[in-house]
Design a protein around this motif. Structure first.
Motif, PDB file in Angstrom:
ATOM      1  N   SER A 112       0.740  -1.030  -0.112  1.00  0.00           N
ATOM      2  CA  SER A 112      -0.061  -0.036  -0.084  1.00  0.00           C
ATOM      3  C   SER A 112       0.765   1.292   0.092  1.00  0.00           C
ATOM      4  O   SER A 112       0.523   2.210  -0.810  1.00  0.00           O
ATOM      5  N   GLN A 113       1.939   1.314   0.679  1.00  0.00           N
ATOM      6  CA  GLN A 113       2.763   2.318   0.876  1.00  0.00           C
ATOM      7  C   GLN A 113       3.533   2.713  -0.524  1.00  0.00           C
ATOM      8  O   GLN A 113       3.762   3.782  -1.050  1.00  0.00           O
ATOM      9  N   LYS A 115       2.191   1.691  -3.471  1.00  0.00           N
ATOM     10  CA  LYS A 115       1.221   2.350  -4.466  1.00  0.00           C
ATOM     11  C   LYS A 115       1.199   3.800  -4.318  1.00  0.00           C
ATOM     12  O   LYS A 115       0.886   4.510  -5.155  1.00  0.00           O
ATOM     13  N   SER A 116       1.128   4.144  -2.866  1.00  0.00           N
ATOM     14  CA  SER A 116       0.814   5.637  -2.694  1.00  0.00           C
ATOM     15  C   SER A 116       2.019   6.495  -2.950  1.00  0.00           C
ATOM     16  O   SER A 116       1.853   7.621  -3.633  1.00  0.00           O
ATOM     17  N   ALA A 119       1.727   7.138  -6.958  1.00  0.00           N
ATOM     18  CA  ALA A 119       0.896   7.862  -7.297  1.00  0.00           C
ATOM     19  C   ALA A 119       1.309   9.419  -6.802  1.00  0.00           C
ATOM     20  O   ALA A 119       1.013  10.076  -7.741  1.00  0.00           O
ATOM     21  N   GLU A 120       1.990   9.718  -5.869  1.00  0.00           N
ATOM     22  CA  GLU A 120       2.507  10.705  -5.537  1.00  0.00           C
ATOM     23  C   GLU A 120       3.806  11.106  -6.709  1.00  0.00           C
ATOM     24  O   GLU A 120       3.694  12.286  -7.038  1.00  0.00           O
ATOM     25  N   THR A 176       9.879   2.720  -0.294  1.00  0.00           N
ATOM     26  CA  THR A 176       8.694   1.619  -0.224  1.00  0.00           C
ATOM     27  C   THR A 176       8.714   0.317  -1.205  1.00  0.00           C
ATOM     28  O   THR A 176       8.348  -0.584  -0.764  1.00  0.00           O
TER      29      THR A 176
END
Length: 232
Positions: A112-113, A115-116, A119-120, A176
């Motif tokens: 999850s980290q 993927k975030s 996205a950033e 990440t």
């Protein structure tokens, strides 16, 4: 007349003795044994393979020793993060290949980290592209005298800010991704799993020893050599 007959008898006796002696010698020669009057010694027949040639050569001196065979490399596999073990795929005594997956942590949070962060990174690239376009337009307007220098400097600063944001986003993606990769434990070398110190479902702290893997393709002998032979 009587004397002549006596002489003939003596001559016949001598001839008979000579014949017996010759017969004994012939028999002895046939059997390979010495006869009464002495004869040839026994003979032995040798094949070509029974005959060898004597050669002068050095004789190496060896020393018998006993000792223990030890693996040339022993690797302690440690956890690179803190988390719950999802699976442990090998047991003690199993043979593993370098790069083989041997255990895995729960990786939902790390995924999850990542993927975030990705996205950033996408958003930061978009902002940089927009800031760069605005700066290019402002520069043309400034050259034409349509805007003051202050506006040009503002657009220039926006580009620098967007570049810094993108660099931070890219660094976060790398961090990440590495964290997610650390949830998978791979064999560092080919060999045998000598020890397994963890179980599935167990929570493991960073730096905890998980496995001991030993190389068995190359071994070294540890033994004591007698002092009188150590200088040879």
């Amino acid at each position: 007349m009587i004397r002549s007959l006596h002489s003939v008898s003596i001559a016949l006796a001598i001839i008979a003795l000579a014949a017996c002696s010759k017969g004994g010698n012939d028999a002895a020669a046939a059997t390979g044994k010495a006869g009464p009057g002495g004869g040839r010694a026994a003979s032995v027949t040798l094949a070509q393979g029974d005959i060898g040639r004597a050669v002068r050569m050095a004789i190496d001196e060896t020393v018998g020793i006993t000792g223990d065979l030890q693996p040339i490399e022993t690797v302690d596999v440690k956890a690179r993060l803190e988390g719950n073990l999802q699976s442990v795929l090998v047991r003690e005594g199993d043979r593993v290949a370098r790069g083989q997956l041997i255990a895995a942590f729960e990786s939902t949070q790390q995924a999850s980290q990542r993927k975030s962060a990705e996205a950033e990174q996408v958003a930061a690239r978009g902002d940089l592209k927009t800031a760069q376009w605005n700066y290019d337009q402002s520069r043309e307007l400034f050259k034409a005298g349509a805007i003051p220098e202050h506006d040009l400097r503002v657009s220039e600063q926006a580009v620098a800010t967007a570049q810094a944001r993108l660099a931070a986003a890219e660094a976060q993606v790398r961090a990440t991704s590495e964290s997610e990769s650390d949830t998978r434990v791979f064999a560092p070398t080919s060999g045998i799993v000598a020890k397994r110190m963890i179980e599935p479902g167990e929570r493991v702290s960073r730096g905890t020893s998980m496995f001991t893997v030993v190389r068995t393709d190359v071994l070294e002998l540890q033994a004591a050599v007698p002092a009188r032979q150590s200088n040879d």
